[in-house]
Write a protein that holds these residues in place. Structure first.
Motif, PDB file in Angstrom:
ATOM      1  N   THR A   1      -4.227  -6.257   0.332  1.00  0.00           N
ATOM      2  CA  THR A   1      -3.811  -4.272  -0.733  1.00  0.00           C
ATOM      3  C   THR A   1      -4.834  -3.878   0.743  1.00  0.00           C
ATOM      4  O   THR A   1      -4.159  -3.125   0.625  1.00  0.00           O
TER       5      THR A   1
ATOM      6  N   ARG B   1      -2.207  -0.978  -6.393  1.00  0.00           N
ATOM      7  CA  ARG B   1      -1.573  -1.688  -5.721  1.00  0.00           C
ATOM      8  C   ARG B   1       0.218  -1.797  -5.333  1.00  0.00           C
ATOM      9  O   ARG B   1       0.378  -0.852  -4.985  1.00  0.00           O
ATOM     10  N   ASP B   2       0.176  -2.911  -4.525  1.00  0.00           N
ATOM     11  CA  ASP B   2       1.056  -2.351  -3.341  1.00  0.00           C
ATOM     12  C   ASP B   2       2.385  -2.290  -4.128  1.00  0.00           C
ATOM     13  O   ASP B   2       3.329  -2.015  -3.372  1.00  0.00           O
TER      14      ASP B   2
END
Length: 331
Positions: free
Chosen positions: A224, A257-258
């Motif tokens: 991340t 979060r990606d």
């Protein structure tokens, strides 16, 4: 915390040049976009002049060797003894308020030479009976003052005259986002040596981003962090303030979060559709239908064609939405 981080990245030559200019009494104008680091550069230079930090080996010996000028070594040593004083001026205020604040600063430094015009009130505040440039100039003459004018483009005509009057008696360091073309500003700019700040180079941008992420955003995993770094590099375009602001926003989120970032990017790219061509097609269709109803032999036909041509030109010329700002609606 991120926004106030004082770690120095890049600008090595610009910082050295600014320190040298201050020591030699050269008026310097720092030019660059908002957020590019103009004020930060000045703060680092002032901290070196005051001896509170020794960044990138700016010492008397280093300056004398690099610039082949022994005067710099003596001047920096004198500066470290507290012989150089700084006054910051906020040009976003009225002339009267600016003069009042400068005079109060001079009084606090015991440099104000017209004490008969000052009255100390019972509550400890200062009342100044006369506020004008001659008092300020008389007080600073021969006393190694540096005046910092942030956002020089905010200066009024009277303040420009005041700054020019200050120049023979103090060192002026100023910043501006862009050079104005008015005659009064061009005259003012002519007194300054200019330092242009551009966006940070890619390598420096990566170092700054990595440092901030590793220092302040430690609660996310390596994958991340890498994704976040790439996003910051993509949007910041070498602007330090954008880098810090984006990471500050990321830091304020409980979870990063990606998937969330990818979702936002998808929305950014696909949430809107272009309605410009639709408007042009609708305008043309209405005109053609009207012409067919009237007939090609009617004089109104040519009037409608002229109106259609004019409106089409107006749409493209004024709205320019087909290229820059497009009429849109959500899908």
């Amino acid at each position: 915390m991120i926004l106030s981080d004082q770690k120095f990245f890049g600008r090595k030559q610009e910082l050295k040049k600014l320190v040298v200019n201050i020591l030699l009494g050269k008026h310097t104008l720092i030019i660059g976009k908002r957020g590019i680091g103009k004020t930060t550069l000045i703060e680092h230079a002032i901290s070196i002049i005051k001896g509170s930090t020794h960044r990138i080996d700016i010492s008397p010996t280093a300056l004398a060797e690099e610039f082949k000028d022994i005067r710099l070594a003596h001047k920096l040593k004198s500066a470290w003894k507290g012989e150089i004083k700084l006054i910051k001026v906020n040009l976003n205020k009225t002339k009267s308020t600016i003069f009042n604040e400068i005079i109060e600063s001079l009084y606090a430094e015991n440099d104000l030479v017209t004490d008969e015009l000052i009255r100390i009130n019972s509550d400890g505040t200062i009342s100044i009976q006369v506020k004008n440039a001659p008092i300020i100039i008389k007080s600073i003459t021969g006393k190694n003052y540096i005046f910092l004018f942030d956002d020089l483009d905010l200066a009024t005509g009277q303040m420009i005259e005041f700054i020019i009057d200050l120049m023979p008696h103090a060192t002026i360091i100023a910043t501006t986002s862009e050079l104005k073309h008015e005659k009064k500003f061009k005259h003012l700019y002519s007194f300054f040596e200019k330092i242009q700040l551009k966006e940070l180079e890619k390598e420096t941008t990566e170092k700054l981003t990595n440092y901030l992420i590793e220092t302040y955003i430690t609660e996310i995993d390596t994958k991340t962090k890498e994704f976040l770094k790439n996003e910051i590099l993509r949007i910041s375009k070498g602007n330090p303030t954008i880098i810090k602001s984006a990471l500050q926003q990321a830091k304020s989120q409980k979870l990063i979060r990606d998937e969330d970032i990818k979702k936002l990017r998808t929305l950014e790219e696909s949430e809107y559709i272009n309605l410009g061509p639709f408007f042009a097609l609708l305008l043309g269709s209405v005109t053609v239908i009207k012409i067919l109803q009237i007939g090609l032999e009617n004089r109104e036909t040519y009037i409608l064609l002229s109106i259609f041509s004019f409106l089409s030109y107006l749409t493209i010329r004024i709205f320019r939405y087909f290229f820059l700002f497009r009429p849109q609606r959500k899908k």
